[in-house]
Design an enzyme around this catalytic site. Structure first.
Site, PDB file in Angstrom:
ATOM      1  N   CYS A   1       0.964   5.002   8.337  1.00  0.00           N
ATOM      2  CA  CYS A   1       0.150   5.210   9.213  1.00  0.00           C
ATOM      3  C   CYS A   1       0.053   3.827   9.982  1.00  0.00           C
ATOM      4  O   CYS A   1       1.325   3.075  10.193  1.00  0.00           O
ATOM      5  CB  CYS A   1      -1.829   4.943   8.685  1.00  0.00           C
ATOM      6  SG  CYS A   1      -2.216   3.045   8.016  1.00  0.00           S
TER       7      CYS A   1
ATOM      8  N   TYR B   1     -21.614 -10.116  26.219  1.00  0.00           N
ATOM      9  CA  TYR B   1     -20.953  -8.733  25.359  1.00  0.00           C
ATOM     10  C   TYR B   1     -22.101  -9.586  24.159  1.00  0.00           C
ATOM     11  O   TYR B   1     -21.042  -9.979  22.632  1.00  0.00           O
ATOM     12  CB  TYR B   1     -19.718  -8.703  25.705  1.00  0.00           C
ATOM     13  CG  TYR B   1     -19.304  -9.172  26.890  1.00  0.00           C
ATOM     14  CD1 TYR B   1     -19.059  -7.813  27.550  1.00  0.00           C
ATOM     15  CD2 TYR B   1     -18.931 -10.200  27.699  1.00  0.00           C
ATOM     16  CE1 TYR B   1     -18.712  -7.841  28.977  1.00  0.00           C
ATOM     17  CE2 TYR B   1     -18.290 -10.018  28.729  1.00  0.00           C
ATOM     18  CZ  TYR B   1     -17.796  -9.075  29.792  1.00  0.00           C
ATOM     19  OH  TYR B   1     -17.738  -9.319  30.741  1.00  0.00           O
TER      20      TYR B   1
ATOM     21  N   ASP C   1     -17.359 -13.191  24.419  1.00  0.00           N
ATOM     22  CA  ASP C   1     -17.532 -12.110  23.655  1.00  0.00           C
ATOM     23  C   ASP C   1     -16.804 -11.102  24.098  1.00  0.00           C
ATOM     24  O   ASP C   1     -17.188  -9.978  23.501  1.00  0.00           O
ATOM     25  CB  ASP C   1     -18.205 -12.526  21.550  1.00  0.00           C
ATOM     26  CG  ASP C   1     -17.313 -12.153  21.320  1.00  0.00           C
ATOM     27  OD1 ASP C   1     -16.046 -12.065  21.243  1.00  0.00           O
ATOM     28  OD2 ASP C   1     -17.786 -11.846  20.328  1.00  0.00           O
TER      29      ASP C   1
ATOM     30  N   CYS D   1      -1.579  -2.526   9.216  1.00  0.00           N
ATOM     31  CA  CYS D   1      -0.944  -3.149   7.822  1.00  0.00           C
ATOM     32  C   CYS D   1       0.584  -3.307   8.296  1.00  0.00           C
ATOM     33  O   CYS D   1       1.376  -3.215   7.505  1.00  0.00           O
ATOM     34  CB  CYS D   1      -0.795  -2.702   6.187  1.00  0.00           C
ATOM     35  SG  CYS D   1      -2.338  -2.261   6.568  1.00  0.00           S
TER      36      CYS D   1
ATOM     37  N   CYS E   1     -10.336 -11.008  21.006  1.00  0.00           N
ATOM     38  CA  CYS E   1     -10.496 -10.193  19.603  1.00  0.00           C
ATOM     39  C   CYS E   1      -8.617 -10.002  19.478  1.00  0.00           C
ATOM     40  O   CYS E   1      -8.318  -8.926  18.624  1.00  0.00           O
ATOM     41  CB  CYS E   1     -11.134  -9.115  18.948  1.00  0.00           C
ATOM     42  SG  CYS E   1     -11.605  -7.728  20.112  1.00  0.00           S
TER      43      CYS E   1
ATOM     44  N   GLN F   1     -18.799  -7.589  13.206  1.00  0.00           N
ATOM     45  CA  GLN F   1     -17.687  -7.429  13.009  1.00  0.00           C
ATOM     46  C   GLN F   1     -17.241  -7.572  11.815  1.00  0.00           C
ATOM     47  O   GLN F   1     -18.035  -7.693  10.646  1.00  0.00           O
ATOM     48  CB  GLN F   1     -17.468  -9.371  12.906  1.00  0.00           C
ATOM     49  CG  GLN F   1     -17.587 -10.539  14.529  1.00  0.00           C
ATOM     50  CD  GLN F   1     -15.849 -10.396  15.041  1.00  0.00           C
ATOM     51  OE1 GLN F   1     -15.220  -9.996  14.363  1.00  0.00           O
ATOM     52  NE2 GLN F   1     -15.774 -11.200  16.020  1.00  0.00           N
TER      53      GLN F   1
ATOM     54  N   GLU G   1     -25.957  -7.589  26.919  1.00  0.00           N
ATOM     55  CA  GLU G   1     -25.181  -6.652  26.623  1.00  0.00           C
ATOM     56  C   GLU G   1     -25.774  -5.159  26.486  1.00  0.00           C
ATOM     57  O   GLU G   1     -26.620  -4.881  27.275  1.00  0.00           O
ATOM     58  CB  GLU G   1     -25.167  -6.398  25.304  1.00  0.00           C
ATOM     59  CG  GLU G   1     -24.890  -5.726  24.147  1.00  0.00           C
ATOM     60  CD  GLU G   1     -23.775  -5.660  24.097  1.00  0.00           C
ATOM     61  OE1 GLU G   1     -22.935  -3.955  24.260  1.00  0.00           O
ATOM     62  OE2 GLU G   1     -22.935  -6.372  23.992  1.00  0.00           O
TER      63      GLU G   1
ATOM     64  N   CYS H   1      -5.939   3.324   0.725  1.00  0.00           N
ATOM     65  CA  CYS H   1      -6.392   1.796   1.824  1.00  0.00           C
ATOM     66  C   CYS H   1      -6.716   0.933   1.131  1.00  0.00           C
ATOM     67  O   CYS H   1      -7.812   0.636   0.181  1.00  0.00           O
ATOM     68  CB  CYS H   1      -7.050   2.418   2.890  1.00  0.00           C
ATOM     69  SG  CYS H   1      -6.953   0.432   4.140  1.00  0.00           S
TER      70      CYS H   1
ATOM     71  N   CYS I   1       1.188  -1.364  -0.349  1.00  0.00           N
ATOM     72  CA  CYS I   1      -0.280  -0.771   0.014  1.00  0.00           C
ATOM     73  C   CYS I   1       1.381   1.230   0.065  1.00  0.00           C
ATOM     74  O   CYS I   1       1.678   1.291   0.616  1.00  0.00           O
ATOM     75  CB  CYS I   1      -1.238   0.137   0.935  1.00  0.00           C
ATOM     76  SG  CYS I   1      -1.411   1.567   2.081  1.00  0.00           S
TER      77      CYS I   1
END
Length: 473
Positions: free
Chosen positions: A78, A334, A400, A81, A427, A305, A355, A161, A72
């Site tokens: 930035c 969650y 989660d 990546c 995550c 997601q 939640e 991007c 990129c």
């Protein structure tokens, strides 16, 4: 080794998420944003005994692993990546090794590793971007994009991007051009003046529906920039400004369908987006996306997601770990917009999602209704408090949590329920590793785990862990 010293070295071993080590005769130096095998010039920023930390000043020579020659245009500038110069197979292998080591240390005992699964899409996979307005240098022209690496203030215009569909870049460029031509000031985080804060864009991978939301201070919260600023100090005609921006977007040629244009205001001094009122300028305040045969309504600030095809794979693996749920009750804590709860509800006796975000709970209930799911309840509230009011206990608990993991108080309370099986979806694997230690103290052992590469080209990944309550605890 001394603080401030500048040296050249080769990055050796790496650890999750993006750290590596340079071995020296006088010790080892921890480097962030590390690719193994790179030769870098670095400055020592901290030192304690034979351990130090360093910041990369420049890459002297690429790693032998870096064989991708067309990265990129924003690479190295930035903040994302890190791995885009590595072949995708190498990225997956590198992250898999790091995550296995991280979990093995936290688990304290052997467990079954079920592998790391690559993303079906290696690029153009992101469904959401939160861009910031600012400048690349102090006093420079308006920019719109992502934070420059290692900077809290400088913003890089990331209109090339590769993580997003080109529609994102078209909307970014048009928005920047529109406000630049009118010299509209960005919100200055230190002075608390200016107007423009963020541009939120969401796009369904399968539906191709697009939502664009401009985030600014309110009309009452607007303060003109100081004398000498390159931006206008004239009072802003907000209604006309928003109408012009709307028409600017509607005039674009996009591959997807723009279904909603929104304007959100927030006068909070925090950099995070806090919705203090959202107006629909065009269309509707949500877009739709399909996942694993179900259709979901997603609003600007609802959690969903970011990689649709990766999410389908992730939730398939979650289902494998949940196992046979016939006649059983499953709690999804969650739960966000209720994606996992609804997918599990196909086979369970009952599912309950919890939640704290009101908007997400409303969306989850609506999604379940539209998908014809009747055995799924959604409760709005703090996980720490909600379960105390429930008489029924689940047979399986799915966690989660947000990136920072489960609140320690909530984790201790959850373990006291003695649920036989917990599925933890993370995550941020380092947060999972921390929580594994607390779960072990509560009598839960890691039985098996796997990873799904939801974030190709970056150092991130999603992990699914299966934990069971031990008989003697």
């Amino acid at each position: 080794m001394k603080k401030g010293e500048i040296a050249v070295g080769v990055i050796g071993d790496t650890v999750f998420p993006d750290h590596g080590y340079i071995e020296r005769e006088d010790g080892r130096v921890l480097i962030r944003h590390a690719v193994p095998g790179r030769v870098v010039e670095y400055r020592i920023t901290k030192r304690r005994g034979d351990r130090g930390e360093g910041t990369v000043l420049r890459v002297v020579a690429p790693s032998p692993l870096e064989t991708e020659t067309t990265p990129c245009i924003h690479t190295g500038i930035c903040g994302g990546c890190l791995y885009q110069t590595l072949p995708y197979e190498t990225q997956v292998q590198l992250k898999e090794g790091q995550i296995k080591t991280l979990l093995q240390t936290a688990a304290g005992r052997p467990f079954v590793w079920d592998g790391m699964f690559g993303s079906p899409m290696g690029s153009r996979y992101r469904m959401k971007m939160e861009y910031s307005f600012g400048d690349a240098v102090q006093g420079g022209p308006l920019t719109l994009g992502m934070h420059k690496r290692e900077s809290h203030y400088d913003i890089v215009t990331t209109d090339g991007c590769r993580l997003v569909h080109e529609d994102f870049n078209r909307i970014l460029r048009a928005t920047l051009r529109y406000f630049s031509e009118r010299n509209i000031p960005f919100y200055h985080k230190l002075r608390h003046d200016g107007y423009l804060r963020h541009l939120l864009v969401r796009r369904g991978t399968h539906s191709e529906e697009i939502l664009a939301d401009l985030v600014t201070v309110s009309e009452g919260g607007y303060q003109a920039p100081p004398e000498g600023s390159p931006f206008t100090r004239e009072p802003l005609e907000i209604e006309a400004l928003m109408e012009g921006w709307k028409q600017c977007l509607l005039a674009l040629t996009l591959e997807g369908k723009l279904v909603g244009i929104l304007h959100t205001v927030t006068d909070s001094v925090a950099d995070a987006i806090l919705d203090q009122g959202t107006q629909t300028l065009y269309g509707r305040p949500y877009f739709e996306e399909e996942l694993s045969g179900l259709r979901f309504q997603i609003r600007p600030f609802s959690f969903f997601q970011n990689n649709a095809d990766g999410a389908a794979l992730l939730y398939e693996k979650v289902g494998d770990y949940v196992g046979d749920t016939g006649g059983k009750t499953v709690f999804d804590l969650y739960s966000g917009t209720g994606t996992i709860a609804q997918l599990v509800a196909k086979a369970a006796e009952k599912t309950v999602g919890v939640e704290i975000v009101k908007e997400a709970v409303a969306a989850a209930r609506e999604n379940a209704r539209r998908n014809g799911i009747t055995n799924c309840d959604f409760i709005e509230g703090d996980v720490l408090k909600v379960l105390d009011d429930r008489e029924e206990l689940p047979d399986v608990m799915i966690l989660d949590p947000p990136r920072e993991g489960v609140n320690p108080k909530a984790l201790r309370k959850l373990m006291r329920y003695g649920v036989p099986k917990i599925i933890y979806v993370s995550c941020k694997p380092s947060s999972l590793a921390r929580d594994l230690k607390g779960l072990r103290e509560g009598g839960y052992e890691l039985e098996r785990a796997l990873a799904v590469d939801m974030f190709p080209q970056t150092s991130g990944a999603e992990v699914v862990a299966l934990l069971r309550k031990t008989e003697n605890r």
